[in-house]
Write a protein that holds these residues in place. Structure first.
Motif, PDB file in Angstrom:
ATOM      1  N   ASP A  34      -8.633 -69.075   3.143  1.00 49.39           N
ATOM      2  CA  ASP A  34      -7.473 -68.257   2.863  1.00 49.39           C
ATOM      3  C   ASP A  34      -7.651 -66.953   3.240  1.00 49.39           C
ATOM      4  N   LEU A  35      -6.618 -66.431   4.165  1.00 44.04           N
ATOM      5  CA  LEU A  35      -6.676 -65.109   4.947  1.00 44.04           C
ATOM      6  C   LEU A  35      -5.661 -64.500   4.557  1.00 44.04           C
ATOM      7  N   ILE A  36      -5.734 -63.386   3.827  1.00 50.75           N
ATOM      8  CA  ILE A  36      -4.787 -62.405   3.323  1.00 50.75           C
ATOM      9  C   ILE A  36      -4.624 -61.217   4.320  1.00 50.75           C
ATOM     10  N   VAL A  37      -3.559 -61.287   4.936  1.00 51.53           N
ATOM     11  CA  VAL A  37      -3.135 -60.318   5.884  1.00 51.53           C
ATOM     12  C   VAL A  37      -2.227 -59.173   5.373  1.00 51.53           C
ATOM     13  N   PHE A  38      -2.641 -57.987   5.352  1.00 52.24           N
ATOM     14  CA  PHE A  38      -1.790 -56.719   4.704  1.00 52.24           C
ATOM     15  C   PHE A  38      -1.385 -55.823   5.777  1.00 52.24           C
ATOM     16  N   ALA A  39      -0.046 -55.779   5.593  1.00 54.24           N
ATOM     17  CA  ALA A  39       0.551 -54.602   6.798  1.00 54.24           C
ATOM     18  C   ALA A  39       0.957 -53.484   5.729  1.00 54.24           C
ATOM     19  N   HIS A  40       0.780 -52.350   6.326  1.00 54.51           N
ATOM     20  CA  HIS A  40       0.754 -51.095   5.548  1.00 54.51           C
ATOM     21  C   HIS A  40       2.489 -50.512   5.977  1.00 54.51           C
ATOM     22  N   GLY A  41       2.979 -49.666   5.366  1.00 52.50           N
ATOM     23  CA  GLY A  41       4.213 -49.247   5.732  1.00 52.50           C
ATOM     24  C   GLY A  41       4.348 -48.008   6.326  1.00 52.50           C
ATOM     25  N   TRP A  42       5.684 -47.676   6.642  1.00 52.52           N
ATOM     26  CA  TRP A  42       5.765 -46.320   7.295  1.00 52.52           C
ATOM     27  C   TRP A  42       5.454 -44.996   6.444  1.00 52.52           C
ATOM     28  N   ASN A  43       5.158 -44.024   7.210  1.00 54.55           N
ATOM     29  CA  ASN A  43       4.468 -42.891   6.510  1.00 54.55           C
ATOM     30  C   ASN A  43       2.870 -43.033   6.199  1.00 54.55           C
TER      31      ASN A  43
END
Length: 455
Positions: free
Chosen positions: A41-50
């Motif tokens: 299981d690969l958890i892929v996290f994308a941060h936001g603006w700022n």
């Protein structure tokens, strides 16, 4: 580039440019090692603006920290997506203590913010210097605010003579996508005043007690009479106009990186590691990024097993088949939840001031400048201009809703859209963003695991 300091393993970083092109070395390393390391299981996290790389890395380390303990028998892998977004350095990094600088509300651009603008808008040093100088000097003339608006438009490449080309839409009508934000095409001075009112009201607790108008925004004395009484200051509004300009530019960029970059890469993973289960997680504009990644998946790819949106900063109608206020329109991501072989979970909080006040007001200005009058209207849950992170997915048939505690006790639906009210934990933060960045909680990690049916 130095290895990121993240406290879980195995961890990979994927860096994308503004066009969605990924760092080839990082991509190849992930494609090679994901199978070799036995990840299921690969958890892929994308941060936001700022955010920036250092802030993103700290966020990922903090958010991923509870996962090994919560799922000790799972074969987990972790990916942190880094994309060129803008961080105003007077805004706190999600879930980290505010600095003295961040606690102060000041319209001038500090060194960190200037550097961020130069990084995300390369080749525009002269424009950035002019904008910074105007924010430093805060001239009283109405014409100065209009000139400031013109400079902001130039910075983000918004061309009044070619509307519809600069910013991606969250909803589409029968006649095509929404036009460019009118807040940048109309009278800049009035937009600055509207933002100044919203910020002052938010600082006062959004209780509607401020009854004094902004007028021309002139100051009396070095500190300003308005500032002394906590009333709206028009150059605070100008600073917010700049912030919103970068906001809409990053909105466009998040969709591009997701659709052209992350989506195709996840498709590659399905080829080289067909048994690997992918779980997409996005905060703020990172939620838009991972959602648009669904649109970029190659045909037939079914390796995305869950999507979890944390305080997602885009329209709550993005997945709608039909808009309640326009029967001819629909969400730009209509049906994309069906690309997930599992649920699309949206966590939201009523304490998110960034999405509950400033975001809907900006969105209303973008489509109808005449409607930006009653600043309390955006807080209505049925708002035409609401965000996913404030009240969840709207106008999608079959969407299930849970309080956070109930969601953690029950089994989540195995498909479709799911709303989770996370206000019980996502509640810390001051003006103007409120709890928008308060996402590093064990309970939210549990939501990701539950959505992905990871044990």
């Amino acid at each position: 580039m130095a290895e990121p300091e993240v406290g879980v393993t195995p961890y990979w970083e994927l860096t994308f440019d503004a066009d969605g092109d990924v760092n080839a070395g990082q991509r190849d390393r992930l494609l090679k090692e994901a199978t070799e390391r036995g990840v299921k299981d690969l958890i892929v996290f994308a941060h936001g603006w700022n955010s920036d790389r250092s802030g993103a890395t700290r966020l990922y380390s903090r958010f991923f920290e509870p996962f090994p303990g919560l799922a000790p028998n799972a074969r987990l892998g972790f990916v942190g997506v880094v994309w060129p977004s803008m961080r105003f350095s007077d805004e706190p990094i999600p879930d980290f203590e505010r600095t003295v600088t961040a606690a102060a509300v000041a319209p001038a651009l500090d060194k960190g913010t200037r550097g961020g603008l130069l990084e995300v808008f390369p080749g525009r040093a002269t424009l950035v210097d002019q904008i910074a100088r105007m924010l430093d000097q805060q001239p009283d003339e109405e014409a100065a605010l209009e000139e400031f608006g013109r400079l902001v438009r130039l910075l983000v490449e918004l061309h009044p003579e070619a509307p519809g080309t600069a910013f991606a839409a969250d909803t589409v009508a029968a006649a095509g996508p929404q036009c460019d934000p009118e807040m940048f095409l109309g009278e800049a001075a009035e937009m600055c005043r509207e933002f100044a009112r919203a910020l002052a009201e938010e600082r006062a607790g959004a209780d509607g007690e401020l009854a004094v108008g902004v007028g021309t925004g002139t100051r009396a004395g070095p500190e300003g009479v308005q500032a002394s009484f906590g009333l709206p200051r028009v150059w605070d509004g100008a600073h917010e106009l700049l912030r919103q300009a970068t906001y809409f530019a990053m909105k466009r960029r998040a969709g591009t990186v997701g659709e052209r970059g992350l989506g195709p890469l996840v498709g590659r993973l399905s080829q080289v590691a067909p048994g690997l289960r992918v779980h997409l997680v996005g905060h703020s504009f990172g939620g838009r990024l991972v959602s648009f990644a669904l649109r970029g998946l190659p045909r037939g790819v079914r390796n995305v097993k869950s999507v979890t949106l944390l305080q997602a900063a885009f329209s709550h109608y993005a997945f709608a088949a039909r808009l309640p206020h326009d029967a001819r329109g629909k969400g730009v991501l209509h049906g994309q939840q069906d690309r997930v072989d599992g649920p699309l979970v949206c966590c939201f909080s009523r304490f998110d001031s960034a999405l509950g006040t400033v975001y809907p007001m900006a969105s209303r200005m973008a489509g109808d400048s005449d409607s930006a009058v009653d600043l309390r209207l955006p807080r209505l849950l049925g708002s035409k201009w609401g965000a996913l992170g404030f009240n969840g997915v709207q106008a999608v048939a079959g969407t299930k809703g849970f309080k956070l505690a109930d969601a953690l006790r029950a089994k989540l639906p195995v498909s479709g859209c799911v709303n989770i009210d996370a206000s019980a934990v996502v509640k810390r933060g001051g003006a103007p963003s409120g709890a928008h960045g308060d996402i590093c909680h064990r309970e939210l990690a549990q939501v990701v695991l539950a959505a992905g049916r990871i044990q």
